[in-house]
Design a protein around this motif. Structure first.
Motif, PDB file in Angstrom:
ATOM      1  N   ARG A  54       0.832  -1.216   0.000  1.00 45.04           N
ATOM      2  CA  ARG A  54       0.000   0.000   0.000  1.00 45.04           C
ATOM      3  C   ARG A  54       0.864   1.262   0.000  1.00 45.04           C
ATOM      4  O   ARG A  54       0.555   2.232  -0.678  1.00 45.04           O
ATOM      5  CB  ARG A  54      -0.899   0.009   1.239  1.00 45.04           C
ATOM      6  CG  ARG A  54      -2.200  -0.686   1.056  1.00 45.04           C
ATOM      7  CD  ARG A  54      -3.057  -0.077  -0.061  1.00 45.04           C
ATOM      8  NE  ARG A  54      -3.855  -1.134  -0.659  1.00 45.04           N
ATOM      9  CZ  ARG A  54      -3.537  -1.766  -1.767  1.00 45.04           C
ATOM     10  NH1 ARG A  54      -2.451  -1.467  -2.428  1.00 45.04           N
ATOM     11  NH2 ARG A  54      -4.308  -2.715  -2.246  1.00 45.04           N
ATOM     12  N   ASP A  94      -7.841  -5.527   0.064  1.00 44.96           N
ATOM     13  CA  ASP A  94      -9.128  -5.242  -0.568  1.00 44.96           C
ATOM     14  C   ASP A  94     -10.179  -6.303  -0.287  1.00 44.96           C
ATOM     15  O   ASP A  94     -11.371  -6.030  -0.374  1.00 44.96           O
ATOM     16  CB  ASP A  94      -8.923  -5.101  -2.079  1.00 44.96           C
ATOM     17  CG  ASP A  94      -8.081  -3.889  -2.417  1.00 44.96           C
ATOM     18  OD1 ASP A  94      -8.660  -2.799  -2.560  1.00 44.96           O
ATOM     19  OD2 ASP A  94      -6.851  -4.004  -2.514  1.00 44.96           O
ATOM     20  N   SER A 147      -7.297   0.869   1.310  1.00 40.95           N
ATOM     21  CA  SER A 147      -7.668  -0.103   0.287  1.00 40.95           C
ATOM     22  C   SER A 147      -8.294   0.642  -0.890  1.00 40.95           C
ATOM     23  O   SER A 147      -8.643   1.826  -0.800  1.00 40.95           O
ATOM     24  CB  SER A 147      -8.661  -1.122   0.846  1.00 40.95           C
ATOM     25  OG  SER A 147      -9.929  -0.510   1.038  1.00 40.95           O
TER      26      SER A 147
END
Length: 246
Positions: free
Chosen positions: A77, A105, A169
């Motif tokens: 991320r 996710d 996410s």
């Protein structure tokens, strides 16, 4: 290491798992359904493959001996990497929640059927493709300020005023962007589903209420008494802070 096989028709999936039987099984199954696959037995190989680029989605095992899936998820991320679906064991609910908060996710619980994982992959990829196709916001600035946060729209990164990056996410980023572009307006759940383009592609546990709850945990000083994303009883949600360009 690429898994030789069928041509890439649906995307390039990176499977990260320290159990070679699971890696090989998933690699073969995904290839049979038109995906190109790369396989990694841990974080070192995963990072090497990601540097080469071209990965559309990562299937990431949560429990691995050298570097666990949670730290790898945070790394992906922070690098604005591809979407992540975590593989978790039945009893790892706390780690699963932490993984979602770090920017995964979706997740699939072991033992799982490859068909179930395939459905999750298709849903998350549809979501990511819709986001990529979205036109950029009509603003002269890439960076939008609200409360004590800065959202870098193009990099899809949220950071505090000290510059510390908070992983989001794909779903959380899309929801926050939607709120920012509709400040101080009551948005119903149906409106939020339509605005986030998630009605058809939503992974199984991605209800708007769950997304809002996770977003609140990240941006609110006290998520139990939210002041930035307020619940409007009978109506939906409202994003309250003023938004300015940096």
């Amino acid at each position: 290491m690429d898994h030789p096989g069928h041509t890439d028709t649906s995307g390039h999936i990176l499977v990260v798992d320290d159990h070679h039987e699971i890696r090989d099984l998933l690699g073969r199954y995904l290839q049979q359904h038109g995906y190109r696959t790369s396989l990694a037995d841990g974080g070192r190989t995963m990072r090497s493959i990601l540097k080469e680029g071209g990965i559309d989605l990562i299937v990431l095992d949560l429990m691995m001996p050298e570097e666990d899936g949670l730290s790898l998820c945070r790394h992906v991320r922070e690098q604005d990497g591809p979407p992540i679906i975590m593989l978790t064991a039945m009893g790892e609910e706390t780690d699963r929640i932490v993984g979602l908060e770090m920017g995964a996710d979706d997740y699939v619980t072991k033992p799982f059927s490859p068909r179930e994982l395939l459905a999750r992959i298709k849903a998350v990829l549809r979501w990511a493709q819709r986001m990529a196709a979205e036109p950029q916001p009509e603003t002269d600035s890439n960076r939008l300020l609200f409360d004590r946060w800065v959202l870098d729209v193009h990099q899809r990164q949220l950071e505090n005023r000290e510059g510390v990056v908070l992983p989001l996410s794909t779903a959380e980023h899309r929801l926050l962007t939607t709120f920012i572009h509709h400040p101080r307006r009551v948005l119903s759940r149906d409106q939020l589903l339509d605005l986030t383009k998630g009605r058809e592609a939503m992974p199984f546990d991605r209800s708007i209420d769950n997304q809002v709850s996770r977003l609140r945990k990240k941006i609110e000083e006290d998520p139990r008494n939210p002041t930035l994303i307020k619940t409007v009883w009978g109506g939906g949600y409202m994003f309250t802070p003023e938004v300015t360009e940096q």
